[in-house]
Design an enzyme around this catalytic site. Structure first.
Site, short mmCIF file in Angstrom:
data_model
loop_
_atom_site.label_atom_id
_atom_site.label_comp_id
_atom_site.label_asym_id
_atom_site.label_seq_id
_atom_site.Cartn_x
_atom_site.Cartn_y
_atom_site.Cartn_z
N ASP A 33 14.74 40.24 8.46
CA ASP A 33 15.67 39.32 7.67
C ASP A 33 14.78 38.33 6.69
O ASP A 33 15.21 38.22 5.78
CB ASP A 33 16.70 38.45 8.30
CG ASP A 33 17.83 39.47 9.01
OD1 ASP A 33 17.74 40.57 8.72
OD2 ASP A 33 18.75 38.74 9.43
N SER A 156 25.14 35.37 15.72
CA SER A 156 25.35 36.82 15.83
C SER A 156 26.52 37.20 16.63
O SER A 156 27.23 36.57 17.18
CB SER A 156 24.10 37.23 16.98
OG SER A 156 24.25 38.42 17.59
N GLU A 158 26.68 39.17 18.67
CA GLU A 158 26.52 39.16 20.07
C GLU A 158 27.06 38.30 20.77
O GLU A 158 27.79 38.47 21.96
CB GLU A 158 24.91 39.21 20.38
CG GLU A 158 24.32 40.66 20.35
CD GLU A 158 24.83 41.52 21.40
OE1 GLU A 158 24.75 41.59 22.39
OE2 GLU A 158 25.18 42.61 20.77
N TYR A 179 20.43 36.51 25.46
CA TYR A 179 20.33 36.20 24.15
C TYR A 179 21.41 35.77 23.53
O TYR A 179 21.41 34.69 22.80
CB TYR A 179 19.73 37.51 23.41
CG TYR A 179 19.95 37.58 22.16
CD1 TYR A 179 19.03 37.04 21.13
CD2 TYR A 179 21.19 38.28 21.34
CE1 TYR A 179 19.09 37.08 19.74
CE2 TYR A 179 21.42 38.00 20.16
CZ TYR A 179 20.37 37.43 19.20
OH TYR A 179 20.43 37.46 17.93
#
Ligand code: NDP
Ligand code: GDR
Length: 367
Positions: A33, A156, A158, A179
């Site tokens: 990114d 994220s 996630e 994470y």
């Protein structure tokens, strides 16, 4: 390759006397990114400063094409400096020297499976690293009065973990890895610094985004690298884990525009960025192998080592807020993304084959 050590001899004011040019500071500039965001901001006329960490090997491959040798420094609008999200003093020092208008915090130990192996380190960089940078921004503003500075936090999908789709800004988080839990902490640190100190700080909650620059141990790139190598005859098998997980995969080049748009609004806020389309890993395999006339079932072998202790089964974003308020929408479809990555990796495999045939390198196993 870029020898960035020579770009950071003494701190010098960053704007080269041009007070109208906006200045951006990016952590994680050497990542997927970071490289697209740098190109995007340079095209918008920004001066871009990237913080890179020390590595025993060069780690600037993704930005070498925009790097200008420091001996021609007057031409360079991208500058690199050594720092680390685990080193608070380096973050504060570069803020004071660079005087950025916008700070993009993209740096992370970003591999979900690896975060189970190195949870402590992951939390230090992903969660506490974001806190260190926010605190550096806060104290920099306190000392300088530069309250117009804007901060972007790379959040994220996630974070949603096991909460079923569609996932939007109001969906509860249920992280499923060290994470993801660390990204949740970073998300709330960002909200807290916005509320407590009035800092213009935004969370982008980005769903998976890929590209030919994607790290080779993420599943999409692992697949397209293998497709290229199998097609060219450098590899025969591809070892993978869970093929039933579903992801909302977009193109990284599209997603960096959303990061920038968030920082151009009147009010700081949090946004989901997604294609609103989701596919399983198996569907990715079908499109990628099928595109070059191969059947994935002839090559894929399931290997338990790639399964995670806790999996995220199904991610599909609801990006209606970003569409409405930022005017953002993705340009590259799932099939176009897969084909773009396979095209890149077939060409890469052809070059590897030349070197293998000449005896310069071994045909290595998959990454
Ligand atoms: P990458 O893994 O490609 O890049 C991560 C970057 O962080 C690299 O530049 C890396 O440096 C740097 N970095 C790692 N540890 C440190 C550290 N201790 N100090 C300073 N820099 C460090 O990630 P992406 O570009 O894919 O993702 C960018 C951000 O967005 C990450 O925070 C990621 O977690 C998040 N994200 C990514 C999504 C995606 O689908 N790509 C989706 C949602 C969020 P080096 O090159 O030296 O390794
Ligand atoms: P993810 O990406 O965990 O979504 O995190 P990754 O590509 O690693 O996994 C996606 C899904 O594929 C399954 N899988 C495999 N994954 C890998 N890496 N290797 C394999 O061999 C394999 N086989 C199956 C995984 O189990 C998973 O379900 C990415 C990162 O960029 C994060 O930083 C980011 O926050 C999220 O996307 C959104």
């Amino acid at each position: 390759m870029a020898d960035s050590s020579s770009t950071t001899p003494t701190p010098t004011p960053s704007t080269n006397g041009d007070t109208t040019r906006k200045v951006a500071l990016i952590t994680g500039i050497t990542g997927q990114d970071g490289s697209y965001l740098t190109e995007f901001l340079l095209n918008k006329g920004y001066e871009v400063h990237g913080l890179i960490r020390r590595s025993s090997n060069f780690n600037t491959q993704r930005i070498d094409h925009i790097y200008v040798d420091p001996h021609n420094a007057h031409k360079a609008r991208m500058k690199l400096h050594y720092a680390d999200l685990s080193d608070a003093s380096s973050l504060r020092r570069w803020l004071d020297v660079i005087l950025p208008d916008e700070v993009y915090n993209l740096a992370a130990q970003s591999h979900v499976a690896v975060s189970f192996e190195i949870p402590d380190y992951t939390a230090d960089v992903v969660a506490t690293g974001a806190l260190r940078l926010l605190e550096a921004v806060r104290s920099h503003i306190d000392a300088s009065g530069r309250s117009h500075i804007r901060y972007y936090q790379a959040g994220s999908s996630e974070m949603f973990g096991s909460t079923p789709p569609p996932q939007s800004e109001t969906t509860p988080f249920h992280p499923r890895s060290p994470y993801a839990a660390s990204k949740v902490a970073a998300h709330w640190y960002t909200v807290n610094y916005r509320e407590a100190y009035g800092i213009f700080a935004c969370n982008g909650i980005l769903f998976n985004h890929e590209s030919p620059r994607r790290g080779e141990n993420f599943v999409t790139r692992k697949i397209t690298r293998a497709v290229g190598r199998i097609k060219i005859g450098l590899q025969s098998k591809l070892f993978l884990g869970n093929l039933q997980a579903s992801r909302d995969w977009g193109f990284a080049g599209d997603y960096v525009e959303a990061m920038w748009l968030m920082l151009q609004q009147e009010k700081a806020d949090d946004y989901v960025v997604a294609t609103e389309d989701s596919h399983t890993v198996e569907e990715f395999l079908e499109v990628a192998f099928g595109y070059v006339g191969l059947n994935w079932k002839d090559h894929v072998v399931i290997d338990k080592r790639y399964f995670r202790p806790t999996e995220v089964d199904n991610l599909k974003g609801d990006a209606s807020k970003a569409k409405k308020i930022l005017g953002w929408k993705p340009k590259v479809s799932f099939e176009e993304l897969v084909r773009m990555m396979v095209d890149n990796d077939v060409e890469m495999a052809k070059k590897e084959k030349v070197l293998v045939d000449a005896g310069y390198i071994d045909a290595q196993q998959q990454p």
